[in-house]
Design an enzyme around this catalytic site. Structure first.
Site, PDB file in Angstrom:
ATOM      1  N   ILE A  16       7.366  -9.041   0.153  1.00 45.43           N
ATOM      2  CA  ILE A  16       7.629  -9.918   1.311  1.00 45.43           C
ATOM      3  C   ILE A  16       7.396 -11.384   0.942  1.00 45.43           C
ATOM      4  O   ILE A  16       8.154 -12.274   1.328  1.00 45.43           O
ATOM      5  CB  ILE A  16       6.759  -9.506   2.525  1.00 45.43           C
ATOM      6  CG1 ILE A  16       7.073  -8.058   2.930  1.00 45.43           C
ATOM      7  CG2 ILE A  16       6.991 -10.453   3.696  1.00 45.43           C
ATOM      8  CD1 ILE A  16       6.169  -7.491   4.019  1.00 45.43           C
ATOM      9  N   TYR A 147      -6.579   1.769   5.281  1.00 43.27           N
ATOM     10  CA  TYR A 147      -5.666   0.610   5.294  1.00 43.27           C
ATOM     11  C   TYR A 147      -5.546   0.057   6.714  1.00 43.27           C
ATOM     12  O   TYR A 147      -5.737  -1.135   6.956  1.00 43.27           O
ATOM     13  CB  TYR A 147      -4.299   1.071   4.771  1.00 43.27           C
ATOM     14  CG  TYR A 147      -3.156   0.095   4.969  1.00 43.27           C
ATOM     15  CD1 TYR A 147      -2.813  -0.829   3.978  1.00 43.27           C
ATOM     16  CD2 TYR A 147      -2.368   0.124   6.132  1.00 43.27           C
ATOM     17  CE1 TYR A 147      -1.737  -1.700   4.146  1.00 43.27           C
ATOM     18  CE2 TYR A 147      -1.299  -0.741   6.305  1.00 43.27           C
ATOM     19  CZ  TYR A 147      -0.989  -1.650   5.307  1.00 43.27           C
ATOM     20  OH  TYR A 147       0.078  -2.502   5.483  1.00 43.27           O
ATOM     21  N   ASN A 176       8.484  -1.914  10.456  1.00 39.68           N
ATOM     22  CA  ASN A 176       8.931  -1.272   9.211  1.00 39.68           C
ATOM     23  C   ASN A 176       9.847  -2.211   8.423  1.00 39.68           C
ATOM     24  O   ASN A 176      11.042  -2.258   8.663  1.00 39.68           O
ATOM     25  CB  ASN A 176       9.622   0.053   9.537  1.00 39.68           C
ATOM     26  CG  ASN A 176       8.686   0.977  10.321  1.00 39.68           C
ATOM     27  OD1 ASN A 176       8.880   1.192  11.503  1.00 39.68           O
ATOM     28  ND2 ASN A 176       7.657   1.453   9.675  1.00 39.68           N
ATOM     29  N   ILE A 192      14.690   5.247   3.135  1.00 37.36           N
ATOM     30  CA  ILE A 192      15.958   4.516   2.964  1.00 37.36           C
ATOM     31  C   ILE A 192      16.459   4.688   1.531  1.00 37.36           C
ATOM     32  O   ILE A 192      17.596   5.099   1.306  1.00 37.36           O
ATOM     33  CB  ILE A 192      15.774   3.001   3.264  1.00 37.36           C
ATOM     34  CG1 ILE A 192      15.278   2.793   4.689  1.00 37.36           C
ATOM     35  CG2 ILE A 192      17.060   2.227   3.020  1.00 37.36           C
ATOM     36  CD1 ILE A 192      14.883   1.346   5.001  1.00 37.36           C
TER      37      ILE A 192
HETATM   38  N1  LIG Z   1       6.212  -3.649   3.607  1.00 36.40           N
HETATM   39  C1  LIG Z   1       5.931  -3.233   4.841  1.00 36.40           C
HETATM   40  O1  LIG Z   1       6.675  -2.451   5.471  1.00 36.40           O
HETATM   41  C2  LIG Z   1       4.683  -3.733   5.530  1.00 36.40           C
HETATM   42  C3  LIG Z   1       4.435  -3.299   6.845  1.00 36.40           C
HETATM   43  C4  LIG Z   1       3.292  -3.753   7.481  1.00 36.40           C
HETATM   44  C5  LIG Z   1       2.443  -4.644   6.838  1.00 36.40           C
HETATM   45  N2  LIG Z   1       2.713  -5.049   5.563  1.00 36.40           N
HETATM   46  C6  LIG Z   1       1.777  -5.980   4.919  1.00 36.40           C
HETATM   47  O2  LIG Z   1       2.479  -7.090   4.389  1.00 36.40           O
HETATM   48  C7  LIG Z   1       1.816  -7.572   3.217  1.00 36.40           C
HETATM   49  C8  LIG Z   1       2.797  -7.679   2.069  1.00 36.40           C
HETATM   50  O3  LIG Z   1       3.357  -6.396   1.829  1.00 36.40           O
HETATM   51  P1  LIG Z   1       4.413  -6.125   0.662  1.00 36.40           P
HETATM   52  O4  LIG Z   1       5.272  -5.012   1.125  1.00 36.40           O
HETATM   53  O5  LIG Z   1       5.006  -7.408   0.224  1.00 36.40           O
HETATM   54  O6  LIG Z   1       3.409  -5.544  -0.452  1.00 36.40           O
HETATM   55  P2  LIG Z   1       3.480  -5.623  -2.073  1.00 36.40           P
HETATM   56  O7  LIG Z   1       2.691  -4.471  -2.582  1.00 36.40           O
HETATM   57  O8  LIG Z   1       4.871  -5.821  -2.553  1.00 36.40           O
HETATM   58  O9  LIG Z   1       2.666  -6.971  -2.378  1.00 36.40           O
HETATM   59  C9  LIG Z   1       1.269  -7.025  -2.396  1.00 36.40           C
HETATM   60  C10 LIG Z   1       0.847  -7.969  -3.510  1.00 36.40           C
HETATM   61  O10 LIG Z   1      -0.589  -8.029  -3.499  1.00 36.40           O
HETATM   62  C11 LIG Z   1      -1.037  -8.013  -4.850  1.00 36.40           C
HETATM   63  N3  LIG Z   1      -2.399  -7.456  -4.877  1.00 36.40           N
HETATM   64  C12 LIG Z   1      -2.791  -6.165  -4.678  1.00 36.40           C
HETATM   65  N4  LIG Z   1      -4.124  -6.049  -4.807  1.00 36.40           N
HETATM   66  C13 LIG Z   1      -4.592  -7.302  -5.077  1.00 36.40           C
HETATM   67  C14 LIG Z   1      -5.901  -7.814  -5.314  1.00 36.40           C
HETATM   68  N5  LIG Z   1      -6.965  -7.008  -5.314  1.00 36.40           N
HETATM   69  N6  LIG Z   1      -6.028  -9.140  -5.562  1.00 36.40           N
HETATM   70  C15 LIG Z   1      -4.939  -9.965  -5.581  1.00 36.40           C
HETATM   71  N7  LIG Z   1      -3.678  -9.514  -5.390  1.00 36.40           N
HETATM   72  C16 LIG Z   1      -3.515  -8.199  -5.132  1.00 36.40           C
HETATM   73  C17 LIG Z   1      -0.044  -7.138  -5.596  1.00 36.40           C
HETATM   74  O11 LIG Z   1      -0.030  -7.386  -6.993  1.00 36.40           O
HETATM   75  C18 LIG Z   1       1.276  -7.500  -4.918  1.00 36.40           C
HETATM   76  O12 LIG Z   1       1.942  -8.561  -5.585  1.00 36.40           O
HETATM   77  C19 LIG Z   1       0.675  -6.605   2.955  1.00 36.40           C
HETATM   78  O13 LIG Z   1      -0.519  -7.134   3.479  1.00 36.40           O
HETATM   79  C20 LIG Z   1       1.063  -5.362   3.733  1.00 36.40           C
HETATM   80  O14 LIG Z   1      -0.057  -4.626   4.134  1.00 36.40           O
HETATM   81  C21 LIG Z   1       3.813  -4.617   4.895  1.00 36.40           C
END
Ligand SMILES: NC(=O)c1ccc[n+]([C@@H]2O[C@H](COP(=O)([O-])OP(=O)(O)OC[C@H]3O[C@@H](n4cnc5c(N)ncnc54)[C@H](O)[C@@H]3O)[C@@H](O)[C@H]2O)c1
Length: 310
Positions: A16, A147, A176, A192
């Site tokens: 994201i 989580y 989502n 998907i």
């Molecule tokens: N993708 C979805 O559908 C969704 C839905 C609800 C909430 N979210 C939230 O949105 C945010 C971004 O999600 P995303 O899908 O881009 O996730 P993603 O896994 O693609 O990105 C997460 C990033 O955090 C980094 N990371 C993980 N652990 C770390 C740590 N200990 N220290 C520093 N960096 C760390 C990872 O390397 C990664 O680049 C997250 O907080 C997620 O919980 C996502």
């Protein structure tokens, strides 16, 4: 280009974030990515760093001192670093460390540095299985996994630092999220990619039960605009749903994907009892507080995704 607004972006190398950073750069922000690169996209980050307005600090949110030092000079914070639901169930210890202690490290540092605004990626999963649709921010929360529990606790901690130190924040409850660049094992939306792959190889998608379970699919491009709006909104200090308000059942999604891929197959229904969970966001608050509106329909978004993954 003004140098006086810098966003400290944890998880800035993830799915994201990589859609959000270009919007921040367009608006004249500089970006300091703080990411341990466990799941980060290094090539994409290198391309951003080459613009001269993005830097990468390869570090972990579990280390409070590192977070505090790296945040020096930043005016805004976006906190995305996290481990996923699946991993939080498999390894609650790691999840509590990263998602709970990590959240606190980032929020405490932001409060200490007196940043202008912090945006936190919360999640629709804080609601648990909803009793009614659409889901409203004031509905009862029932987080079911480490989580989800850490997302809810994160929102509460932000309230603490607001009262204690005047921290200004918004917590976005993402529904989502889907779109280009998403990892294939994404907890809810992996369906998907699985279906697209099956359809491409001429195999019918397999649906559990009647396919009545639904999700509120929000395109990552729309969502990224919401993140920037939350960084700049006049009103703050609240959770805000970010979805489309439309629940799309798995059966409907399958139809949309069959059409998008352009194959002549019928899904297979795997007749068995499934827990029918449904999701749709009430997005009145996002409209009112952020002036934000989703623009990409699920049909358009899925067509684009199929085209890009061809
Ligand atoms: N993708 C979805 O559908 C969704 C839905 C609800 C909430 N979210 C939230 O949105 C945010 C971004 O999600 P995303 O899908 O881009 O996730 P993603 O896994 O693609 O990105 C997460 C990033 O955090 C980094 N990371 C993980 N652990 C770390 C740590 N200990 N220290 C520093 N960096 C760390 C990872 O390397 C990664 O680049 C997250 O907080 C997620 O919980 C996502």
């Amino acid at each position: 280009m003004s140098n006086d607004r810098t966003v400290f972006f944890t998880g800035g190398a993830g799915f994201i974030a990589l859609h959000t950073i270009p919007l921040l750069l367009e608006k004249g922000y500089r970006v300091r990515i703080f990411d341990n690169m466990q799941r980060g996209d290094r090539a994409a980050v290198n391309a951003l760093v080459a613009t001269g307005n993005v830097e990468l600090i390869e570090q972990d949110v579990r280390y409070g001192g590192a977070v505090h030092n790296a945040m020096k000079g930043c005016t805004h914070v976006i906190h995305f670093a996290t481990v996923s639901i699946n991993k939080s169930i498999a390894d609650p210890y790691e999840s509590i460390d990263i998602n709970m202690v990590g959240n606190h490290n980032v929020f405490a540092a932001a409060a200490d540095h007196g940043v202008q605004r912090l945006v936190f990626a919360s999640s629709a999963s804080v609601y648990g299985d909803p009793k009614k649709l659409p889901m409203h921010e004031d509905d009862r929360l029932n987080p079911l996994t480490p989580y989800c529990i850490s997302k809810r606790a994160g929102e509460d901690l932000l309230g603490f630092y607001q009262r204690q130190k005047g921290l200004s924040w918004n917590a976005l409850r993402f529904f989502n999220v889907y779109g280009p660049g998403q990892k294939i094992e994404a907890y809810y939306t992996s369906v998907i990619n699985t279906f697209i792959q099956r359809l491409r190889s001429g195999q019918p998608p397999v649906i559990d039960g009647k396919g009545e379970q639904s999700m509120d699919f929000i395109h990552v491009t729309d969502l990224a605009r919401g993140v920037v709006a939350a960084l700049e909104s006049e009103r703050a200090n609240m959770p805000i749903n970010i979805g489309t308000g439309i629940d799309t059942s798995i059966a409907q999604l399958t139809k949309i994907l069959i059409e998008a891929v352009g194959v002549d197959v019928e899904p297979i229904f795997n007749e068995r009892e499934v827990l029918v969970s449904r999701r749709a966001a009430d997005i009145t608050r996002a409209r009112e507080v952020l002036g934000w509106e989703p623009t990409i329909t699920v049909e358009q978004g899925m067509r684009e995704l199929v085209k890009m993954s061809a």
